[in-house]
Motif scaffolding. Structure first.
Motif, PDB file in Angstrom:
ATOM      1  N   TYR A 227       1.379  -0.162 -10.482  1.00  0.00           N
ATOM      2  CA  TYR A 227       0.347   0.013  -9.443  1.00  0.00           C
ATOM      3  C   TYR A 227       0.029   1.488  -9.237  1.00  0.00           C
ATOM      4  CZ  TYR A 227      -1.623   0.267  -4.722  1.00  0.00           C
ATOM      5  OH  TYR A 227      -2.399   0.552  -3.631  1.00  0.00           O
TER       6      TYR A 227
ATOM      7  N   SER B 285       0.815  -1.224   0.000  1.00  0.00           N
ATOM      8  CA  SER B 285       0.000   0.000   0.000  1.00  0.00           C
ATOM      9  C   SER B 285       0.844   1.268   0.000  1.00  0.00           C
ATOM     10  CB  SER B 285      -0.935  -0.002   1.217  1.00  0.00           C
ATOM     11  OG  SER B 285      -0.187   0.006   2.434  1.00  0.00           O
TER      12      SER B 285
ATOM     13  N   LEU C 147      -7.958   0.165  -7.052  1.00  0.00           N
ATOM     14  CA  LEU C 147      -7.166  -0.964  -6.578  1.00  0.00           C
ATOM     15  C   LEU C 147      -7.511  -2.222  -7.352  1.00  0.00           C
ATOM     16  CD1 LEU C 147      -5.254  -2.429  -4.643  1.00  0.00           C
ATOM     17  CD2 LEU C 147      -7.151  -2.590  -2.998  1.00  0.00           C
TER      18      LEU C 147
ATOM     19  N   LEU D  37      -3.618   3.485 -10.331  1.00  0.00           N
ATOM     20  CA  LEU D  37      -4.468   4.138  -9.331  1.00  0.00           C
ATOM     21  C   LEU D  37      -4.823   5.572  -9.707  1.00  0.00           C
ATOM     22  CD1 LEU D  37      -3.133   3.050  -5.807  1.00  0.00           C
ATOM     23  CD2 LEU D  37      -5.134   2.221  -7.055  1.00  0.00           C
TER      24      LEU D  37
END
Length: 216
Positions: free
Chosen positions: A112, A41, A121, A116
């Protein structure tokens, strides 16, 4: 020349450590996300340049580690030719695998972050999951190729092909990886990142150190 190559191998492993820190030092509050839990994250909080520089350091560092593999392999080959040449072969392949693996995980983080920006996600997970499934066989081959030199060096130390103290058998990526894992088990919060993230690379640098010890 072998001494120079072993020194470069030692330095190369340490450069890989710096690359590991740039990529994998995620900080507090990081969570594993995604279907395969291969997303961190805190990637969104990390500057893009960190991943680019990490790839560059892995490229240079693993190339230097490869020279260390060549040096120690040739030293072993003076006594046990087959063992030495196997060391060179697997070391060369493992060095290339190391660059590939490290580059992919850094690119994965950038994918990633990009997914986003205008997505979610779920979109990021769908993309990375497809990549992850296809890349895993290559990853497994790469990791195995990096483990073989460890076994070969241990054999060379125990049979006297390398004239170093027998205690040097513990100077390898597997032992250092276990130390890192143990630290995380003892305190998952305090040792979430360090020292575990740099331990395999420190282990790789030890091949250079063993080569140096055998020559001096």
């Amino acid at each position: 020349m072998y001494l120079v190559f072993s020194i470069l191998g030692l330095i190369g492993g340490l450069l890989c450590c710096v690359g590991d820190v740039l990529f994998d030092l995620k900080g507090k509050g990081n969570e594993k996300l995604g279907t395969s839990k291969n997303i961190d994250s805190n990637w969104v909080k990390m500057a893009d340049w960190r991943f680019g520089l990490s790839i560059a350091l892995a490229l240079v560092g693993d190339a230097m580690v490869g020279l260390g593999f060549y040096s120690i392999g040739m030293q072993i080959a003076e006594t046990y030719s087959l063992l030495g040449y196997l060391m060179i072969g697997f070391g060369y392949f493992g060095s290339m695998a190391g660059i590939f693996i490290h580059s992919f995980v850094c690119i994965q983080a950038l994918i990633y972050k990009g997914a986003l920006i205008n997505g979610s996600l779920q979109i990021a997970d769908d993309i990375l999951e497809k990549l992850y499934k296809q890349i895993m066989p290559t990853f497994a081959t790469g990791y195995i190729s990096l483990l073989v030199p460890t076994v070969l060096v241990i054999i060379a130390i125990l049979n006297g092909a390398l004239d170093v103290p027998k205690i040097c058998v513990i100077l390898n990526p597997i032992v250092f990886l276990m130390i890192g894992i143990t630290c995380r088990k003892i305190d998952p919060v305090k040792f979430q990142d360090l020292p575990g993230i740099i331990m395999p690379s420190i282990g790789l640098s030890m091949f250079g150190l063993i080569g140096i010890l055998n020559l001096i």
